[in-house]
Design a protein around this motif. Structure first.
Motif, PDB file in Angstrom:
ATOM      1  N   LYS A 139      25.998  68.323  42.937  1.00  0.00           N
ATOM      2  CA  LYS A 139      25.223  67.828  44.063  1.00  0.00           C
ATOM      3  C   LYS A 139      24.080  66.957  43.552  1.00  0.00           C
ATOM      4  O   LYS A 139      23.434  67.291  42.561  1.00  0.00           O
ATOM      5  N   TYR A 140      23.848  65.855  44.233  1.00  0.00           N
ATOM      6  CA  TYR A 140      22.687  65.039  43.908  1.00  0.00           C
ATOM      7  C   TYR A 140      21.423  65.772  44.351  1.00  0.00           C
ATOM      8  O   TYR A 140      21.465  66.641  45.235  1.00  0.00           O
ATOM      9  N   ASP A 141      20.309  65.429  43.742  1.00  0.00           N
ATOM     10  CA  ASP A 141      19.048  66.080  44.103  1.00  0.00           C
ATOM     11  C   ASP A 141      18.724  65.875  45.576  1.00  0.00           C
ATOM     12  O   ASP A 141      18.139  66.739  46.223  1.00  0.00           O
ATOM     13  N   ALA A 176      33.597  54.110  43.715  1.00  0.00           N
ATOM     14  CA  ALA A 176      33.479  54.275  42.269  1.00  0.00           C
ATOM     15  C   ALA A 176      32.105  54.834  41.937  1.00  0.00           C
ATOM     16  O   ALA A 176      31.099  54.405  42.504  1.00  0.00           O
ATOM     17  N   GLY A 177      32.078  55.792  41.022  1.00  0.00           N
ATOM     18  CA  GLY A 177      30.821  56.320  40.499  1.00  0.00           C
ATOM     19  C   GLY A 177      30.451  55.529  39.263  1.00  0.00           C
ATOM     20  O   GLY A 177      31.138  55.608  38.237  1.00  0.00           O
ATOM     21  N   LEU A 178      29.373  54.760  39.333  1.00  0.00           N
ATOM     22  CA  LEU A 178      29.048  53.814  38.263  1.00  0.00           C
ATOM     23  C   LEU A 178      27.987  54.316  37.298  1.00  0.00           C
ATOM     24  O   LEU A 178      27.632  53.616  36.354  1.00  0.00           O
ATOM     25  N   ASN A 179      27.491  55.510  37.517  1.00  0.00           N
ATOM     26  CA  ASN A 179      26.502  56.076  36.601  1.00  0.00           C
ATOM     27  C   ASN A 179      27.247  56.801  35.483  1.00  0.00           C
ATOM     28  O   ASN A 179      27.585  57.982  35.599  1.00  0.00           O
ATOM     29  N   THR A 180      27.511  56.091  34.389  1.00  0.00           N
ATOM     30  CA  THR A 180      28.268  56.682  33.288  1.00  0.00           C
ATOM     31  C   THR A 180      27.517  57.831  32.633  1.00  0.00           C
ATOM     32  O   THR A 180      28.130  58.661  31.974  1.00  0.00           O
ATOM     33  N   VAL A 202      37.470  60.065  35.435  1.00  0.00           N
ATOM     34  CA  VAL A 202      37.821  58.938  36.309  1.00  0.00           C
ATOM     35  C   VAL A 202      36.948  58.998  37.564  1.00  0.00           C
ATOM     36  O   VAL A 202      37.243  59.708  38.520  1.00  0.00           O
ATOM     37  N   GLN A 203      35.875  58.210  37.535  1.00  0.00           N
ATOM     38  CA  GLN A 203      34.953  58.161  38.668  1.00  0.00           C
ATOM     39  C   GLN A 203      35.365  57.034  39.619  1.00  0.00           C
ATOM     40  O   GLN A 203      34.617  56.091  39.848  1.00  0.00           O
ATOM     41  N   HIS A 204      36.551  57.139  40.164  1.00  0.00           N
ATOM     42  CA  HIS A 204      37.068  56.084  41.041  1.00  0.00           C
ATOM     43  C   HIS A 204      38.162  56.671  41.922  1.00  0.00           C
ATOM     44  O   HIS A 204      39.184  57.152  41.411  1.00  0.00           O
ATOM     45  N   GLY A 226      40.341  63.081  38.048  1.00  0.00           N
ATOM     46  CA  GLY A 226      39.761  62.147  38.991  1.00  0.00           C
ATOM     47  C   GLY A 226      38.731  62.796  39.883  1.00  0.00           C
ATOM     48  O   GLY A 226      38.789  64.010  40.160  1.00  0.00           O
ATOM     49  N   ALA A 227      37.795  61.979  40.362  1.00  0.00           N
ATOM     50  CA  ALA A 227      36.657  62.483  41.136  1.00  0.00           C
ATOM     51  C   ALA A 227      36.794  62.177  42.615  1.00  0.00           C
ATOM     52  O   ALA A 227      37.398  61.182  43.017  1.00  0.00           O
ATOM     53  N   ASP A 228      36.208  63.050  43.416  1.00  0.00           N
ATOM     54  CA  ASP A 228      35.875  62.758  44.808  1.00  0.00           C
ATOM     55  C   ASP A 228      34.369  62.601  44.872  1.00  0.00           C
ATOM     56  O   ASP A 228      33.639  63.243  44.091  1.00  0.00           O
ATOM     57  N   MET A 229      33.885  61.794  45.799  1.00  0.00           N
ATOM     58  CA  MET A 229      32.449  61.572  45.872  1.00  0.00           C
ATOM     59  C   MET A 229      32.022  61.246  47.288  1.00  0.00           C
ATOM     60  O   MET A 229      32.808  60.796  48.120  1.00  0.00           O
ATOM     61  N   SER A 230      30.748  61.485  47.539  1.00  0.00           N
ATOM     62  CA  SER A 230      30.112  61.207  48.822  1.00  0.00           C
ATOM     63  C   SER A 230      28.639  60.961  48.529  1.00  0.00           C
ATOM     64  O   SER A 230      28.190  61.136  47.382  1.00  0.00           O
ATOM     65  N   PRO A 231      27.837  60.593  49.524  1.00  0.00           N
ATOM     66  CA  PRO A 231      26.402  60.428  49.266  1.00  0.00           C
ATOM     67  C   PRO A 231      25.704  61.734  48.893  1.00  0.00           C
ATOM     68  O   PRO A 231      24.582  61.700  48.393  1.00  0.00           O
ATOM     69  N   GLU A 232      26.379  62.863  49.079  1.00  0.00           N
ATOM     70  CA  GLU A 232      25.770  64.155  48.752  1.00  0.00           C
ATOM     71  C   GLU A 232      26.173  64.691  47.386  1.00  0.00           C
ATOM     72  O   GLU A 232      25.398  65.407  46.753  1.00  0.00           O
ATOM     73  N   SER A 233      27.374  64.343  46.922  1.00  0.00           N
ATOM     74  CA  SER A 233      27.866  64.968  45.700  1.00  0.00           C
ATOM     75  C   SER A 233      28.976  64.154  45.053  1.00  0.00           C
ATOM     76  O   SER A 233      29.544  63.240  45.662  1.00  0.00           O
ATOM     77  N   ILE A 234      29.292  64.533  43.820  1.00  0.00           N
ATOM     78  CA  ILE A 234      30.418  63.962  43.082  1.00  0.00           C
ATOM     79  C   ILE A 234      30.978  65.059  42.202  1.00  0.00           C
ATOM     80  O   ILE A 234      30.226  65.868  41.638  1.00  0.00           O
ATOM     81  N   GLY A 235      32.306  65.122  42.090  1.00  0.00           N
ATOM     82  CA  GLY A 235      32.899  66.149  41.251  1.00  0.00           C
ATOM     83  C   GLY A 235      34.335  65.818  40.901  1.00  0.00           C
ATOM     84  O   GLY A 235      35.041  65.127  41.650  1.00  0.00           O
TER      85      GLY A 235
END
Length: 242
Positions: A2-4, A85-89, A188-190, A224-233
């Motif tokens: 979860k993002y802060d 895509a999650g671009l924060n490596t 895989v952040q995509h 591979g990841a799923d992501m939203s403005p609340e979280s990424i995993g």
């Protein structure tokens, strides 16, 4: 993970000087984000499309906001779809460690100790994660973030020539020769990627070394990841074409 706090939305104007990106907010104002991705970001830069960013809340930082995600158009069977895509490596290692601690990666279960950024090898390298457990061989896990989508689900690594990545493959191969385990883990952040391969046209040396490393016993896996403005995993295992 979860993002802060929930990520904020903007529209991309441009990325420049590698570490900066100008974006437009909903009210028409402009801000500059820190871009935590040192790669080429090939097929990830689409001016006018949505991006999402985190805010450190630290006024002492020159660029307190960090680019986290982007909206990416990708073609599937001749039809364009919007993906994320999650671009924060910088988050890749933590995402992989979170997955390993969840116990979902059966091949790497049983290791109770996870150490980050441990020096190893003959070429002055640092391994992203060193897994250790009495009675088991040490396991060296090198994490690579994949964001280069080519369409129809194909993701490639690297997105630019990487002598550093080739060095890591040499180190991992030597660890296997020394009796340890080595894992190359593609994070895989995509959401537009469902299988991964080496980018032979971009870096043929890396592609050849990866093939030889796998033949020598280096384990290669991708999630591979799923992501939203609340979280990424990381939520699903993906095939790797070596």
């Amino acid at each position: 993970m979860k993002y802060d706090s929930r990520l904020s939305e903007a529209r991309l104007i441009k990325r420049y000087k590698r570490f900066m990106a100008d974006v437009e907010l909903a009210d028409g104002s402009l801000i500059t984000l820190h871009c935590p991705n040192t790669g080429s970001m090939k097929n990830c830069l689409y001016p006018g499309y949505r991006v999402w960013y985190s805010d450190s809340g630290n006024p002492r930082r020159k660029y307190p906001c960090t680019w986290e995600q982007a909206e990416i158009p990708v073609v599937f069977n001749g039809e364009e779809r919007l993906t994320l895509a999650g671009l924060n490596t910088g988050r890749a290692n933590a995402l992989v460690e979170e997955l390993l601690l969840s116990g979902q990666v059966s091949e790497l279960a049983g290791y109770q100790t996870h150490r980050r950024e441990v020096r190893y090898g003959e070429e002055n390298s640092r391994i992203d994660l060193l897994l250790q457990q009495e009675g088991l061989p040490d396991c060296y896990v090198e994490v690579k973030s994949v964001t280069l989508a080519m369409g129809n689900g194909l993701g490639l690594f690297p997105d630019a020539v990487t002598s550093r990545g080739t060095k890591h493959l040499r180190e991992l191969t030597q660890m296997v020769a020394d009796g340890h385990r080595s894992v190359l883990f593609f994070c895989v952040q995509h959401t537009g990627i469902d299988h991964v391969a080496a980018a032979k046209a971009i870096d043929p040396v890396y592609a050849e070394k990866l093939q030889k490393a796998a033949a020598a016993g280096v384990e290669v896996m991708a999630w591979g990841a799923d992501m939203s403005p609340e979280s990424i995993g990381l939520v699903r295992r993906l095939p790797v074409l070596v």
